[in-house]
Design a protein around this motif. Structure first.
Motif, PDB file in Angstrom:
ATOM      1  N   ILE A  37       0.826  -1.211   0.000  1.00 46.35           N
ATOM      2  CA  ILE A  37       0.000   0.000   0.000  1.00 46.35           C
ATOM      3  C   ILE A  37       0.856   1.256   0.000  1.00 46.35           C
ATOM      4  CG2 ILE A  37      -0.255   0.312   2.504  1.00 46.35           C
ATOM      5  CD1 ILE A  37      -3.297   0.838   1.890  1.00 46.35           C
ATOM      6  N   ASP A  38       2.090   1.153   0.453  1.00 48.28           N
ATOM      7  CA  ASP A  38       2.979   2.321   0.495  1.00 48.28           C
ATOM      8  C   ASP A  38       3.359   2.806  -0.898  1.00 48.28           C
ATOM      9  OD1 ASP A  38       4.249   4.197   2.151  1.00 48.28           O
ATOM     10  OD2 ASP A  38       6.188   3.224   1.870  1.00 48.28           O
ATOM     11  N   THR A  39       3.160   1.964  -1.923  1.00 49.29           N
ATOM     12  CA  THR A  39       3.500   2.361  -3.289  1.00 49.29           C
ATOM     13  C   THR A  39       2.339   3.059  -3.989  1.00 49.29           C
ATOM     14  OG1 THR A  39       2.789   0.246  -4.266  1.00 49.29           O
ATOM     15  CG2 THR A  39       5.058   0.387  -3.468  1.00 49.29           C
ATOM     16  N   LEU A  40       1.152   3.063  -3.385  1.00 48.24           N
ATOM     17  CA  LEU A  40       0.002   3.731  -3.971  1.00 48.24           C
ATOM     18  C   LEU A  40       0.091   5.236  -3.763  1.00 48.24           C
ATOM     19  CD1 LEU A  40      -1.083   0.821  -4.111  1.00 48.24           C
ATOM     20  CD2 LEU A  40      -3.290   1.679  -3.306  1.00 48.24           C
ATOM     21  N   SER A  41      -0.603   5.986  -4.594  1.00 53.03           N
ATOM     22  CA  SER A  41      -0.674   7.434  -4.387  1.00 53.03           C
ATOM     23  C   SER A  41      -1.432   7.721  -3.102  1.00 53.03           C
ATOM     24  CB  SER A  41      -1.390   8.096  -5.564  1.00 53.03           C
ATOM     25  OG  SER A  41      -2.753   7.704  -5.614  1.00 53.03           O
ATOM     26  N   GLY A  42      -1.259   8.942  -2.580  1.00 53.81           N
ATOM     27  CA  GLY A  42      -1.915   9.309  -1.325  1.00 53.81           C
ATOM     28  C   GLY A  42      -3.424   9.164  -1.380  1.00 53.81           C
ATOM     29  N   GLY A  43      -4.018   9.561  -2.504  1.00 54.67           N
ATOM     30  CA  GLY A  43      -5.466   9.473  -2.618  1.00 54.67           C
ATOM     31  C   GLY A  43      -5.972   8.052  -2.645  1.00 54.67           C
ATOM     32  N   ASN A  44      -5.244   7.163  -3.312  1.00 55.33           N
ATOM     33  CA  ASN A  44      -5.653   5.763  -3.346  1.00 55.33           C
ATOM     34  C   ASN A  44      -5.444   5.086  -2.000  1.00 55.33           C
ATOM     35  OD1 ASN A  44      -6.658   5.143  -6.078  1.00 55.33           O
ATOM     36  ND2 ASN A  44      -4.646   5.893  -6.694  1.00 55.33           N
ATOM     37  N   GLN A  45      -4.429   5.506  -1.262  1.00 57.27           N
ATOM     38  CA  GLN A  45      -4.275   5.012   0.108  1.00 57.27           C
ATOM     39  C   GLN A  45      -5.486   5.422   0.948  1.00 57.27           C
ATOM     40  OE1 GLN A  45      -0.590   6.632   1.548  1.00 57.27           O
ATOM     41  NE2 GLN A  45       0.695   5.300   0.290  1.00 57.27           N
ATOM     42  N   GLN A  46      -5.916   6.667   0.793  1.00 56.67           N
ATOM     43  CA  GLN A  46      -7.046   7.167   1.564  1.00 56.67           C
ATOM     44  C   GLN A  46      -8.316   6.395   1.229  1.00 56.67           C
ATOM     45  OE1 GLN A  46      -6.861   9.032   4.058  1.00 56.67           O
ATOM     46  NE2 GLN A  46      -8.272  10.747   4.117  1.00 56.67           N
ATOM     47  N   LYS A  47      -8.519   6.113  -0.045  1.00 54.51           N
ATOM     48  CA  LYS A  47      -9.713   5.369  -0.440  1.00 54.51           C
ATOM     49  C   LYS A  47      -9.674   3.932   0.080  1.00 54.51           C
ATOM     50  CE  LYS A  47      -9.614   6.614  -4.888  1.00 54.51           C
ATOM     51  NZ  LYS A  47     -10.060   6.697  -6.303  1.00 54.51           N
ATOM     52  N   ALA A  48      -8.480   3.347   0.142  1.00 52.17           N
ATOM     53  CA  ALA A  48      -8.354   1.997   0.697  1.00 52.17           C
ATOM     54  C   ALA A  48      -8.702   1.983   2.186  1.00 52.17           C
ATOM     55  CB  ALA A  48      -6.945   1.457   0.474  1.00 52.17           C
ATOM     56  N   LEU A  49      -8.290   3.038   2.910  1.00 50.76           N
ATOM     57  CA  LEU A  49      -8.623   3.127   4.332  1.00 50.76           C
ATOM     58  C   LEU A  49     -10.117   3.341   4.530  1.00 50.76           C
ATOM     59  CD1 LEU A  49      -5.686   5.278   5.764  1.00 50.76           C
ATOM     60  CD2 LEU A  49      -6.013   2.810   5.903  1.00 50.76           C
ATOM     61  N   LEU A  50     -10.734   4.146   3.672  1.00 52.46           N
ATOM     62  CA  LEU A  50     -12.177   4.332   3.757  1.00 52.46           C
ATOM     63  C   LEU A  50     -12.893   3.010   3.486  1.00 52.46           C
ATOM     64  CD1 LEU A  50     -14.607   6.188   4.094  1.00 52.46           C
ATOM     65  CD2 LEU A  50     -14.400   6.818   1.691  1.00 52.46           C
ATOM     66  N   ALA A  51     -12.373   2.251   2.536  1.00 47.73           N
ATOM     67  CA  ALA A  51     -12.945   0.932   2.241  1.00 47.73           C
ATOM     68  C   ALA A  51     -12.859   0.020   3.458  1.00 47.73           C
ATOM     69  CB  ALA A  51     -12.211   0.307   1.056  1.00 47.73           C
ATOM     70  N   ARG A  52     -11.737   0.098   4.180  1.00 47.22           N
ATOM     71  CA  ARG A  52     -11.579  -0.724   5.400  1.00 47.22           C
ATOM     72  C   ARG A  52     -12.748  -0.519   6.350  1.00 47.22           C
ATOM     73  NH1 ARG A  52      -6.799   1.083   9.221  1.00 47.22           N
ATOM     74  NH2 ARG A  52      -5.465   0.036   7.698  1.00 47.22           N
ATOM     75  N   TRP A  53     -13.117   0.756   6.573  1.00 48.72           N
ATOM     76  CA  TRP A  53     -14.167   1.042   7.546  1.00 48.72           C
ATOM     77  C   TRP A  53     -15.562   0.766   6.998  1.00 48.72           C
ATOM     78  CZ3 TRP A  53     -12.848   0.807  12.194  1.00 48.72           C
ATOM     79  CH2 TRP A  53     -11.594   1.254  12.612  1.00 48.72           C
ATOM     80  N   LEU A  54     -15.754   0.963   5.708  1.00 44.94           N
ATOM     81  CA  LEU A  54     -17.079   0.688   5.150  1.00 44.94           C
ATOM     82  C   LEU A  54     -17.401  -0.801   5.199  1.00 44.94           C
ATOM     83  CD1 LEU A  54     -17.259   3.097   2.081  1.00 44.94           C
ATOM     84  CD2 LEU A  54     -18.214   3.383   4.376  1.00 44.94           C
ATOM     85  N   MET A  55     -16.364  -1.644   5.190  1.00 44.19           N
ATOM     86  CA  MET A  55     -16.600  -3.086   5.270  1.00 44.19           C
ATOM     87  C   MET A  55     -17.101  -3.517   6.640  1.00 44.19           C
ATOM     88  SD  MET A  55     -13.685  -4.861   2.855  1.00 44.19           S
ATOM     89  CE  MET A  55     -12.278  -4.345   3.829  1.00 44.19           C
ATOM     90  N   THR A  56     -17.001  -2.635   7.645  1.00 47.49           N
ATOM     91  CA  THR A  56     -17.548  -2.955   8.971  1.00 47.49           C
ATOM     92  C   THR A  56     -19.039  -2.631   9.061  1.00 47.49           C
ATOM     93  OG1 THR A  56     -17.090  -0.773   9.947  1.00 47.49           O
ATOM     94  CG2 THR A  56     -15.299  -2.404  10.000  1.00 47.49           C
ATOM     95  N   ASN A  57     -19.604  -2.071   7.974  1.00 48.30           N
ATOM     96  CA  ASN A  57     -21.020  -1.664   7.954  1.00 48.30           C
ATOM     97  C   ASN A  57     -21.362  -0.775   9.149  1.00 48.30           C
ATOM     98  OD1 ASN A  57     -21.739  -3.171   5.584  1.00 48.30           O
ATOM     99  ND2 ASN A  57     -21.645  -5.027   6.842  1.00 48.30           N
ATOM    100  N   PRO A  58     -20.679   0.363   9.278  1.00 47.83           N
ATOM    101  CA  PRO A  58     -20.914   1.212  10.454  1.00 47.83           C
ATOM    102  C   PRO A  58     -22.266   1.907  10.399  1.00 47.83           C
ATOM    103  CG  PRO A  58     -19.482   2.331   8.892  1.00 47.83           C
ATOM    104  CD  PRO A  58     -19.689   0.949   8.356  1.00 47.83           C
ATOM    105  N   ARG A  59     -22.773   2.241  11.579  1.00 50.26           N
ATOM    106  CA  ARG A  59     -23.983   3.050  11.680  1.00 50.26           C
ATOM    107  C   ARG A  59     -23.615   4.526  11.801  1.00 50.26           C
ATOM    108  NH1 ARG A  59     -27.625   1.319  16.386  1.00 50.26           N
ATOM    109  NH2 ARG A  59     -29.181   2.399  15.099  1.00 50.26           N
TER     110      ARG A  59
END
Length: 520
Positions: A416-438
């Motif tokens: 993940i360190d080789t991805l651009s900053g924006g793609n890293q951010q989107k990957a982190l957002l994906a991490r949390w969306l997979m928890t189905n937060p309220r």
């Protein structure tokens, strides 16, 4: 503490380096540079030129190759092909030190300071001043740092440990460190991603001074208003290719976006007119001793609550307290009308909370792990049975989320360190969306993200809200707060100053409250 430069910075002087100039009109010339990584062509035969006494804005979506080229210029990467000319002469930089010694300094998008060292030690590391006994002269370093900070109008103590500073203050230290090299070419990669409008105005005044001294500045940003405030010329990259260069005063926001993304973005912020649902979260008189106090608000399902405020207002601290990183010292939190005591993040996640932190490098990423391993981190315990990880199901989930958020990566196994900053951010957002937060708490969700990706994330936030998710969004960008929020809560120095409905929230009213003035 800060000096405003909006007026002076927006009136650009004539460009240096015209045809009537001396033998070499350009400080820096990039010709036919290419660079590839496994599975990715990062740069394909690109070019660039920087005039003395000018600001060149380098624009493009995440993954366009901007940061890769800057790292080549700064000696971090070596190009596969092409040539770099500095002051008309071909150069090859085998290391960042070689680039620095030749007069090229870079402020990186991700901060690179040592938190356990002082401001002075960080600024002069590797260049420490020695006394007659060949020992580090801390008094001389302190004096030089104080003079540098005073010249840049940065009100910080040279002996303060960097770990005690806010992200915005660390950014200003990075800027001071780069200026201290007195380089002819200064590269600024997203220098305003973590600072508020007041600090941005301060930075612009520094840039104006550097331009007047004949320095050449390469300025990378995703913020359109900054480009037209300070840039003389604009170069655009797309998908690793050079698209073109134009004078800033010959362009507007629409034409620049069209060059960057190859299409028009007709509406950056989606319409938000759906009714909100039931009361989901209530916060009453929340406090953290010495940091903030008296924070109260309600959050409904399907609602986006924006939190605005200047540096040191306590915005991030409120988010971290709600998520249990720093448990409150007073106050109550109610979820579905039931009081809960959020003692740690694990409990918060179980209750349906998710927090995207403001600094992905320090508190979000596991930089040595793959995209897959970073994304699955929050849901991994739910995919373990009989001592084994159900990796196939996890991969399918991560692949689907990557497609939904348009994460650009050669594969999920990519570090993940080789991805651009924006793609890293989107990957982190994906991490949390997979928890189905309220309740989804987003702290600077578009920091370091290009305008095309911003529009995607705005649409995603709006979609999540329309599906009943409650969203708290903290941002230093007022247009973002105003464009996305149903209500805006404003803070000043740890105090909640007021809450504005969408219809009454304007930039002027928000800044009035953020400056410590109560509602009229």
């Amino acid at each position: 503490m800060f000096a405003s430069a909006t007026a002076s910075a927006s009136t650009n002087p004539p460009l240096s380096g015209t045809a009537n100039d001396a033998e070499h009109p350009y400080l820096l010339e990039i010709t036919n540079i290419s660079k590839g990584f496994p599975g990715v062509v990062a740069l394909d035969n690109v070019q660039l030129r920087v005039r003395p006494g000018s600001v060149l804005a380098l624009m493009g979506e995440n993954g366009a190759g901007k940061s890769t080229l800057m790292k080549i210029i700064a000696g971090i990467y070596q190009p596969d092909t092409g040539e770099i000319r500095l002051r008309g002469k071909p150069v090859v930089f085998q290391s960042p030190l070689a680039a620095l010694q030749s007069g090229i300094a870079m402020i990186h998008q991700e901060l690179n300071l040592m938190p356990h060292m002082s401001i002075a030690e960080n600024i002069w590391i590797g260049r420490e001043q020695l006394n007659g006994l060949h020992m580090v002269d801390h008094r001389a370093m302190h004096r030089c740092t104080a003079e540098l900070l005073e010249r840049l109008r940065i009100n910080l103590d040279p002996e303060e440990q960097v770990g005690n500073l806010s992200i915005a203050e660390r950014q200003m230290v990075e800027i001071a460190k780069a200026v201290s090299y007195d380089s002819d070419v200064l590269i600024m990669d997203e220098p305003t991603s973590a600072i508020t409008e007041t600090e941005v105005a301060h930075l612009f005044s520094i840039i104006a001074d550097l331009r007047a001294q004949g320095k050449g500045i390469i300025y990378i940003t995703h913020k359109m208003n900054e480009v037209f405030a300070i840039a003389d010329e604009v170069a655009v990259f797309r998908d690793g290719a050079y698209i073109g260069l134009q004078r800033a005063d010959s362009m507007n926001g629409d034409s620049l976006i069209s060059m960057m993304v190859g299409r028009e973005l007709t509406q950056l912020f989606p319409e938000r007119d759906q009714p909100v649902g039931k009361l989901l979260l209530s916060v009453r008189d929340l406090a953290l001793n010495g940091v903030f106090e008296g924070v109260s608000f309600d959050l409904h399902a399907g609602e986006v609550l924006g939190i605005a405020g200047l540096m040191g207002s306590g915005r991030t601290n409120v988010a971290e307290t709600i998520f249990g990183i720093t448990p409150s010292t007073r106050g109550e939190i109610f979820l579905d009308g039931t009081p809960i005591r959020v003692s740690d993040p694990h409990f918060a996640i179980e209750k349906g909370f998710a927090l995207l932190t403001e600094d992905r490098k320090l508190s979000g990423l596991f930089p040595c792990l793959s995209v897959l391993e970073n994304m699955e981190m929050a849901v991994l315990p739910h995919y373990v049975g009989n001592g084994f990880v159900h990796q196939k199901a996890l991969r399918v989930l991560c692949e689907d989320m990557c497609k939904k958020l348009r994460v650009k990566t050669p594969s999920l196994e990519q570090c993940i360190d080789t991805l651009s900053g924006g793609n890293q951010q989107k990957a982190l957002l994906a991490r949390w969306l997979m928890t189905n937060p309220r309740v989804l708490i987003l702290d600077e969700p578009t920091r370091g993200i290009d305008v095309g990706a911003k529009a995607e994330i705005y649409r995603l936030i709006s979609l999540l809200a329309s599906e009943g998710m409650a969203v708290i969004m903290i941002s230093s960008e007022l247009p973002e707060v105003l464009g996305m929020s149903d209500r805006v809560m404003v803070m000043h120095e740890g105090e909640m100053m007021g809450t504005l409905d969408r219809a009454e929230a304007t930039q002027e009213r928000v800044m009035h409250l953020a400056s410590g003035n109560p509602v009229h």
